[in-house]
Design an enzyme around this catalytic site. Sequence first.
Site, PDB file in Angstrom:
ATOM      1  N   GLU A   1      71.496  29.584  33.548  1.00  0.00           N
ATOM      2  CA  GLU A   1      71.649  30.374  32.334  1.00  0.00           C
ATOM      3  C   GLU A   1      70.978  31.736  32.467  1.00  0.00           C
ATOM      4  O   GLU A   1      69.946  31.876  33.131  1.00  0.00           O
ATOM      5  CB  GLU A   1      71.066  29.611  31.135  1.00  0.00           C
ATOM      6  CG  GLU A   1      71.847  28.349  30.822  1.00  0.00           C
ATOM      7  CD  GLU A   1      71.298  27.559  29.649  1.00  0.00           C
ATOM      8  OE1 GLU A   1      72.095  26.879  28.990  1.00  0.00           O
ATOM      9  OE2 GLU A   1      70.077  27.611  29.389  1.00  0.00           O
TER      10      GLU A   1
ATOM     11  N   CYS B   1      58.353  22.956  29.406  1.00  0.00           N
ATOM     12  CA  CYS B   1      59.536  23.729  29.793  1.00  0.00           C
ATOM     13  C   CYS B   1      60.738  22.819  29.988  1.00  0.00           C
ATOM     14  O   CYS B   1      60.690  21.866  30.779  1.00  0.00           O
ATOM     15  CB  CYS B   1      59.253  24.511  31.075  1.00  0.00           C
ATOM     16  SG  CYS B   1      60.665  25.475  31.642  1.00  0.00           S
TER      17      CYS B   1
ATOM     18  N   GLY C   1      63.791  28.389  36.972  1.00  0.00           N
ATOM     19  CA  GLY C   1      63.242  28.430  38.318  1.00  0.00           C
ATOM     20  C   GLY C   1      61.941  29.202  38.435  1.00  0.00           C
ATOM     21  O   GLY C   1      61.556  29.969  37.558  1.00  0.00           O
TER      22      GLY C   1
ATOM     23  N   CYS D   1      62.459  31.182  24.866  1.00  0.00           N
ATOM     24  CA  CYS D   1      61.586  30.879  25.991  1.00  0.00           C
ATOM     25  C   CYS D   1      61.341  29.379  26.108  1.00  0.00           C
ATOM     26  O   CYS D   1      60.994  28.712  25.140  1.00  0.00           O
ATOM     27  CB  CYS D   1      60.255  31.608  25.798  1.00  0.00           C
ATOM     28  SG  CYS D   1      59.112  31.357  27.150  1.00  0.00           S
TER      29      CYS D   1
END
Length: 373
Positions: free
Chosen positions: A91, A118, A165, A344
Amino acid sequence: MTKNLLDFDLDGLAAFCEQLGEKRFRAVQLFRWIHQRGASDFARMSDLAKSLREKLSGCAHVAALPVISEHVSADGTVKWLFDVGDGNAVESVFIPEDDRGTLCISSQAGCAVGCRFCSTGHQGFSRNLTSGEIVAQLWFAEHALRARLGTQERVISNVVMMGMGEPLQNYTALVPALRTMLDDHGYGLSRRRLTVSTSGVVPMMDRLSQDCAVAMAVSLHAPNDALRDQLVPLNRKYPLRELLDACTRYLEHAPRDFITFEYCMLDGVNDQPEHARQLIDLVRPRGGEGVRCKFNLIPFNPFPASGLHRSNPQQVAAFAKMLSDAGIVTTVRKTRGDDIDAACGQLAGDVKDRTRAAERMARQRTIVLKPVA
């Protein structure tokens, strides 16, 4: 197999053109057509010699990433899901503001770091993206947005490597991609407007400072090693003292005179006054030289598998005030795109997990995460 020209920075493209018997200025022309004009069809590149266009047609291509979906938030944020093959998707997110347009780019299909807060980390890790796949996100977004807005002016002024990542665990692909973004014949971004965010891969921070120093953001999220070991498992390899020393070294070469520390605010975990006091002592040690920094406090964006909760606004404000009163520049990130899961920590894409992260995270959900003083 033909070469994807998005994989090359300008020096790499010049070397490729040299193999075809062409001069460097042809590489500059080609680079401009691809990155500044968004061309993928060599036949469109009218100032290239016909002989070169014919050579390129037989040995090269410009490979855009297939778009699986596009979602537009009520606040104007745009999220794209790109197919990178083998069952993986990544994304990218465009965040429009009055004075800038910021693109958040992914560097890996998944992530092996496994931060507790996350969503990407819960997806696990499949593979690194190539330089071309990293650049292709900017290439597509810039030219798609120009077409949509009916302009030839640059739309994206800032790029942040804060998508899926850990960029510094994909170093060999990252650096050529950064150079393409910085190149005046490419996207012409300022080093101050190109930010790499890392969870703290210390040796690669040192390498980046020498190879391609851009703005640096560090995912800190805890004021002590015991708590950070739980939230950011990479801390067990590169603890806080090593990380802060690396930040100080990086600033000797960085385009900005500060490191941005990102701090995700987790209710009852890392958001108490004692945590703020520990952060102040960490970056402003008594009797010692501190790290020139600013803090960006990030409201946690919940997802079902995390077992964590967002700090309330009053707690975030009080935490920010303690840091500010200690002379540390502190901002609270405005949540953008959360209605399309583009905020985020929410980027997850679709990852063919090769690390069994889901199994590990399922075990972790049975463990109560407690703050450690």
